[in-house]
Design an enzyme around this catalytic site. Structure first.
Site, mmCIF file in Angstrom:
data_model
loop_
_atom_site.group_PDB
_atom_site.id
_atom_site.type_symbol
_atom_site.label_atom_id
_atom_site.label_comp_id
_atom_site.label_asym_id
_atom_site.label_seq_id
_atom_site.Cartn_x
_atom_site.Cartn_y
_atom_site.Cartn_z
ATOM 1 N N LYS A 54 -38.315 -21.413 10.192
ATOM 2 C CA LYS A 54 -39.365 -20.728 10.853
ATOM 3 C C LYS A 54 -39.406 -20.413 12.084
ATOM 4 O O LYS A 54 -39.702 -19.630 12.792
ATOM 5 C CB LYS A 54 -40.731 -21.268 10.202
ATOM 6 C CG LYS A 54 -40.816 -20.892 8.881
ATOM 7 C CD LYS A 54 -42.275 -20.331 8.332
ATOM 8 C CE LYS A 54 -42.325 -19.616 7.204
ATOM 9 N NZ LYS A 54 -42.843 -19.940 6.043
ATOM 10 N N LYS B 169 -33.022 -15.767 -0.113
ATOM 11 C CA LYS B 169 -33.552 -16.203 -1.184
ATOM 12 C C LYS B 169 -34.715 -15.224 -1.647
ATOM 13 O O LYS B 169 -35.305 -14.488 -0.820
ATOM 14 C CB LYS B 169 -34.294 -17.676 -1.019
ATOM 15 C CG LYS B 169 -34.823 -18.282 -2.024
ATOM 16 C CD LYS B 169 -35.674 -19.416 -1.657
ATOM 17 C CE LYS B 169 -36.883 -19.028 -1.286
ATOM 18 N NZ LYS B 169 -37.831 -20.135 -0.948
ATOM 19 N N LYS C 252 -41.719 -14.790 -2.241
ATOM 20 C CA LYS C 252 -42.854 -14.188 -2.281
ATOM 21 C C LYS C 252 -43.390 -13.521 -0.808
ATOM 22 O O LYS C 252 -44.226 -12.642 -0.802
ATOM 23 C CB LYS C 252 -43.972 -14.618 -2.883
ATOM 24 C CG LYS C 252 -44.290 -16.144 -2.821
ATOM 25 C CD LYS C 252 -44.924 -17.075 -3.750
ATOM 26 C CE LYS C 252 -44.442 -18.649 -3.415
ATOM 27 N NZ LYS C 252 -44.460 -19.255 -4.891
HETATM 28 P P1 TYM Z 1 -42.620 -23.133 -4.149
HETATM 29 O O1 TYM Z 1 -43.869 -22.729 -4.440
HETATM 30 O O2 TYM Z 1 -41.979 -22.248 -2.815
HETATM 31 O O3 TYM Z 1 -41.488 -22.852 -5.202
HETATM 32 C C1 TYM Z 1 -41.895 -23.314 -6.584
HETATM 33 C C2 TYM Z 1 -40.809 -23.579 -7.117
HETATM 34 O O4 TYM Z 1 -39.824 -22.430 -7.427
HETATM 35 C C3 TYM Z 1 -38.489 -22.770 -6.924
HETATM 36 N N1 TYM Z 1 -38.247 -21.396 -6.201
HETATM 37 C C4 TYM Z 1 -37.146 -20.947 -6.585
HETATM 38 N N2 TYM Z 1 -35.998 -21.099 -7.496
HETATM 39 C C5 TYM Z 1 -34.772 -20.429 -7.576
HETATM 40 N N3 TYM Z 1 -34.668 -19.197 -6.925
HETATM 41 C C6 TYM Z 1 -35.526 -18.850 -6.145
HETATM 42 N N4 TYM Z 1 -35.579 -17.676 -5.300
HETATM 43 C C7 TYM Z 1 -36.962 -19.588 -5.812
HETATM 44 N N5 TYM Z 1 -37.998 -19.543 -5.144
HETATM 45 C C8 TYM Z 1 -38.691 -20.543 -5.655
HETATM 46 C C9 TYM Z 1 -38.589 -23.583 -5.720
HETATM 47 O O5 TYM Z 1 -37.401 -24.335 -5.630
HETATM 48 C C10 TYM Z 1 -39.847 -24.515 -6.325
HETATM 49 O O6 TYM Z 1 -39.280 -25.519 -7.123
HETATM 50 N N6 TYM Z 1 -43.366 -27.343 -1.826
HETATM 51 C C11 TYM Z 1 -43.054 -26.914 -3.017
HETATM 52 C C12 TYM Z 1 -44.310 -26.983 -4.002
HETATM 53 C C13 TYM Z 1 -44.631 -28.430 -4.333
HETATM 54 C C14 TYM Z 1 -43.829 -29.149 -4.881
HETATM 55 C C15 TYM Z 1 -44.488 -30.566 -4.891
HETATM 56 C C16 TYM Z 1 -42.742 -29.354 -5.801
HETATM 57 C C17 TYM Z 1 -45.577 -29.196 -3.585
HETATM 58 N N7 TYM Z 1 -45.629 -30.463 -3.964
HETATM 59 C C18 TYM Z 1 -44.042 -31.806 -5.507
HETATM 60 C C19 TYM Z 1 -42.284 -30.400 -6.493
HETATM 61 C C20 TYM Z 1 -43.099 -31.817 -6.324
HETATM 62 C C21 TYM Z 1 -43.035 -25.336 -2.796
HETATM 63 O O7 TYM Z 1 -43.575 -24.751 -1.894
HETATM 64 O O8 TYM Z 1 -42.554 -24.632 -3.817
#
Ligand code: TYM
Length: 330
Positions: A111, A193, A196
């Site tokens: 970012k 990637k 959203k």
């Molecule tokens: P977030 O909301 O960006 O994504 C949620 C989960 O989806 C996976 N993901 C993907 N996997 C494959 N291909 C993609 N294009 C793709 N986009 C997203 C992410 O790797 C993730 O597993 N910080 C985290 C949320 C979070 C969290 C936690 C996760 C907060 N606290 C504790 C695990 C444990 C996040 O922003 O994920």
């Protein structure tokens, strides 16, 4: 039973990447592990969200957790803000994380590199809250997509250091990243990637996309001039991405799909990928509509939060005693 924990941050509608990289696996694991699956709503506000839209996205995310097959009788499902201990341990974790460690986090670095201005302090410290989300439940495993692995690794480093400083307090969790589908790429630019936060929606399939819309996005996915369906993420990133999507949803090995499409064109291949994706979306969306109609969300969240709170409160108390800020007996 070993414990697993993970979360999703619904800054928009949940995507096919979230489903394949994370949610689908939570569902698969809930029978064999004690599964804790929460909605990371505090993480959502690291970037400004329109409040009404955020509320809708949060409700939809809970409904989609259920619609994708998470069963509240097996898994603990809750909103991060319903368990206040996350934020408190988050602060303690921030005090035990070095700036140098946060500076190395690629998501933030990307970012910064894009020259985005007005990035919030919350966005910078967000991996420390994520460490708290994890460590407060002592999970054995954290199933995530590839992009979150670095944050789980930081969590391990911080936990190891904390245990060393204050005595054994946290279990050291392991990230669990799938071999296929851990990084689903954008359909319009397979070097990025699927996300959203993409500017145009063409590269990203949302779980609540109309089937016709999803089909169109697959059919217009960027490919290459190689003219054969093969798995080669360097030379054929678009086709390789579609192969991963297909294989993750159909459970058919990639080699078997490529063998079936030997000598056939991309059009035919994309049509089949679209069929597989649309069939999955239709199933999820039918469940989603039933869940919204039945009004189950409040009760699921209440019960989930009560369970989560009892674990989190005990752990926070232990941490506070360990570091010397708790002086009353509880
Ligand atoms: P977030 O909301 O960006 O994504 C949620 C989960 O989806 C996976 N993901 C993907 N996997 C494959 N291909 C993609 N294009 C793709 N986009 C997203 C992410 O790797 C993730 O597993 N910080 C985290 C949320 C979070 C969290 C936690 C996760 C907060 N606290 C504790 C695990 C444990 C996040 O922003 O994920």
């Amino acid at each position: 039973m070993k414990r697993m924990l993970s979360g999703i941050k619904p800054t928009g509608q949940l995507t096919l990447g979230n489903y394949i990289g994370a949610l689908k696996n939570f569902v698969r694991y809930q029978d064999d592990y004690e599964m804790i699956a929460f909605i990371a709503n505090l993480h959502c506000i690291t970037v400004y969200q329109e409040p009404q839209e955020l509320k809708k996205n949060l409700r939809d995310a809970v409904a989609l957790y259920l619609a994708c097959g998470l069963d509240p009788k097996k898994a603990t499902i809750f909103l991060q803000t319903d368990v206040l201990e996350h934020a408190q341990l988050g602060y303690i974790m921030a005090c035990n994380t070095y700036l140098g460690e946060l500076n190395r986090m690629t998501q933030f670095k990307d970012k910064m590199a894009k020259g985005e201005t007005n990035l919030s302090a919350g966005l910078y410290t967000y991996p420390t809250l994520m460490s708290a989300d994890i460590l407060i439940y002592d999970p054995d495993y954290v199933p995530v997509g590839e992009d979150q692995k670095q944050h789980v690794e930081l969590t391990r480093d911080v936990a190891i250091r904390f245990n060393h400083r204050y005595g054994d307090t946290f279990k050291i969790p392991e990230p669990l990243v799938q071999k296929v589908g851990a990084r689903i790429m954008s359909l319009s630019d397979p070097s990025k990637k699927m996300s959203k936060s993409e500017e145009s929606n063409k590269g990203c399939i949302y779980l609540l996309d109309e089937p016709a819309v999803a089909r169109k996005k697959i059919m217009s996915a960027v490919t290459d001039n190689e003219a054969h369906v093969a798995f080669d993420p360097v030379k054929q990133p678009g086709i390789s991405n579609l192969l991963q999507i297909h294989s993750s949803l159909s459970n058919e090995p990639i080699e078997s799909i490529t063998a079936r499409f030997e000598g056939k064109g991309y059009g035919e291949f994309k049509k089949e990928v679209a069929e597989v994706v649309v069939a999955e979306l239709e199933k999820i969306q039918a469940n989603y509509r039933a869940i919204i109609a039945e009004n189950q969300i409040e009760r699921v969240l209440e019960e989930g939060a009560a369970k989560a709170r009892s674990i989190a409160a005990r752990k926070l108390n232990k941490v506070q005693r360990r570091i010397g800020i708790e002086i009353r007996k509880r």
